[in-house]
Design an enzyme around this catalytic site. Structure first.
Site, short mmCIF file in Angstrom:
data_model
loop_
_atom_site.label_atom_id
_atom_site.label_comp_id
_atom_site.label_asym_id
_atom_site.label_seq_id
_atom_site.Cartn_x
_atom_site.Cartn_y
_atom_site.Cartn_z
N ARG A 83 53.05 22.72 77.39
CA ARG A 83 52.75 21.65 77.34
C ARG A 83 54.09 20.86 77.52
O ARG A 83 55.48 22.02 76.53
CB ARG A 83 52.24 20.94 75.84
N ARG A 125 54.42 22.08 72.24
CA ARG A 125 53.56 22.51 70.62
C ARG A 125 52.75 23.22 70.63
O ARG A 125 53.13 23.65 69.32
CB ARG A 125 52.44 20.87 70.81
N ASN A 166 42.16 31.67 77.30
CA ASN A 166 42.94 30.61 77.10
C ASN A 166 43.34 31.22 75.20
O ASN A 166 43.06 30.99 74.25
CB ASN A 166 42.54 29.01 77.05
N THR A 210 43.41 18.40 76.22
CA THR A 210 43.85 18.01 77.76
C THR A 210 41.78 17.15 76.98
O THR A 210 40.83 17.91 77.33
CB THR A 210 42.87 18.92 78.76
N GLU A 268 39.03 23.57 89.10
CA GLU A 268 38.73 23.90 88.17
C GLU A 268 38.69 22.70 87.48
O GLU A 268 38.77 21.68 87.54
CB GLU A 268 40.04 24.19 87.18
N GLU A 328 48.11 26.17 83.11
CA GLU A 328 48.14 25.01 82.86
C GLU A 328 49.82 24.60 82.66
O GLU A 328 50.32 24.57 81.49
CB GLU A 328 46.96 25.06 81.96
N HIS A 370 36.45 23.85 80.26
CA HIS A 370 36.99 23.23 78.57
C HIS A 370 35.38 22.92 77.66
O HIS A 370 34.38 22.69 78.42
CB HIS A 370 37.46 21.87 79.22
N HIS A 390 49.12 27.29 78.55
CA HIS A 390 49.14 25.77 78.81
C HIS A 390 50.44 25.54 77.99
O HIS A 390 50.79 25.12 76.88
CB HIS A 390 48.27 24.51 77.53
N HIS A 392 45.71 28.63 70.96
CA HIS A 392 45.71 28.36 69.44
C HIS A 392 46.29 29.76 68.25
O HIS A 392 46.82 29.52 67.19
CB HIS A 392 43.58 28.20 69.39
N1 PXP Z 1 40.56 24.93 81.20
C1 PXP Z 1 40.53 24.01 80.78
C2 PXP Z 1 42.36 23.31 82.42
C3 PXP Z 1 42.38 23.19 79.54
O1 PXP Z 1 43.07 22.10 79.83
C4 PXP Z 1 42.18 23.96 78.21
C5 PXP Z 1 41.61 23.29 77.24
O2 PXP Z 1 43.62 23.65 76.65
C6 PXP Z 1 40.59 25.20 78.81
C7 PXP Z 1 40.08 25.23 80.13
C8 PXP Z 1 39.93 25.71 77.87
O3 PXP Z 1 39.40 24.48 77.03
P1 PXP Z 1 38.26 25.03 75.63
O4 PXP Z 1 40.15 25.41 74.61
O5 PXP Z 1 38.04 23.66 75.05
O6 PXP Z 1 37.64 26.54 76.44
#
Ligand code: PXP
Length: 239
Positions: free
Chosen positions: A45, A49, A7, A101, A151, A70, A191, A43, A10
């Site tokens: 959003r 953001r 992901n 999330t 997930e 996402e 997550h 993601h 960031h």
């Molecule tokens: N899976 C989902 C559905 C998420 O919303 C997120 C955060 O955007 C992640 C995984 C990744 O989480 P983390 O950044 O804590 O690894």
């Protein structure tokens, strides 16, 4: 041996801090893919953001591994997803005030809206994964929706403070995972996973995809994205 979805939200967060062009999440996706990522996750959003529409469009053009978008089960984003056509859409809950999330999508609240969104995505040929808590009622609802995957939210596991609490969460994830597999769904998790806590999750039977963002990008700031992705990939695929 699960696949690794990286992901890269960031990276866009850092860019948006100055509303400039750098660092570009597209550059990050290329690096992650070169280092062995099996998928790129972003993601989009509703408040835009971090990830922007342009990012998703360009990632769809350039990413050769799986592109996982996402998104909230909202009309505007669904229309956008259908236009762009990622490989997979993961439906997540979204609250404007949250830092990230928080908790899984509740499939029992407003099921008609979720069903409509799932059907629209399926009609466009997009696989759907539902980000839910490891709760049997949610798994049952996901099976009824005939989606490709769930997930399971690993946030409670990540936040567990003692070994007993951690084990309790692993048991919940394993049991909910077996239910999903028996119901014909693919099993993804994510997550709050880090280099320190990912192994027991990667070892849960039949988990086929882990989506990890914060920990990988945090390490990448110091050692580079390629190294950070390689290190995570080695951890989750170690026999
Ligand atoms: N899976 C989902 C559905 C998420 O919303 C997120 C955060 O955007 C992640 C995984 C990744 O989480 P983390 O950044 O804590 O690894």
């Amino acid at each position: 041996m699960p696949d690794l979805g990286v992901n890269i939200d960031h990276v866009a967060t850092l860019r948006q801090a100055r509303e400039t062009y750098e660092p570009d999440p597209i550059w990050a996706a290329v690096q992650a893919e070169l280092a062995g990522a099996d998928g790129i996750t972003v993601h989009l959003r509703e408040d835009r953001r971090h990830i922007q529409d342009r990012d998703v469009i360009m990632l769809q053009e350039t990413v050769q591994v799986k592109l996982n978008l996402e998104m909230a089960a909202a009309e505007e984003i669904t229309e956008f997803a259908i236009r762009v056509g990622p490989d997979q859409a993961t439906l997540v809950p979204e609250k404007r005030e949250e830092l990230t999330t928080e908790g899984g999508l509740d499939l029992l609240v407003d099921p008609d809206r979720i069903r409509r969104c799932v059907d629209q995505l399926h009609d466009a040929g997009i696989d759907v994964s539902l980000f839910i808590d490891p709760d049997p009622k949610q798994i049952e609802a996901a099976i009824e929706l005939e989606v490709a995957a769930v997930e399971l939210h690993t946030g409670n596991y990540a936040e567990a403070e003692t070994e007993d609490e951690q084990q309790e969460e692993i048991d919940k994830l394993s049991q909910a995972g077996s239910m999903a597999i028996e119901g014909g769904l693919l099993l993804h998790m994510g997550h709050g996973l880090t280099y320190r806590n990912v192994r027991p999750i990667a070892e849960i039977p039949d988990v086929s995809e882990l989506n990890i963002g914060h920990s990988i990008i945090a390490k990448a700031v110091l050692v580079g994205i390629q190294q950070a992705v390689r290190d995570m990939k080695a951890l989750i695929t170690l026999e």
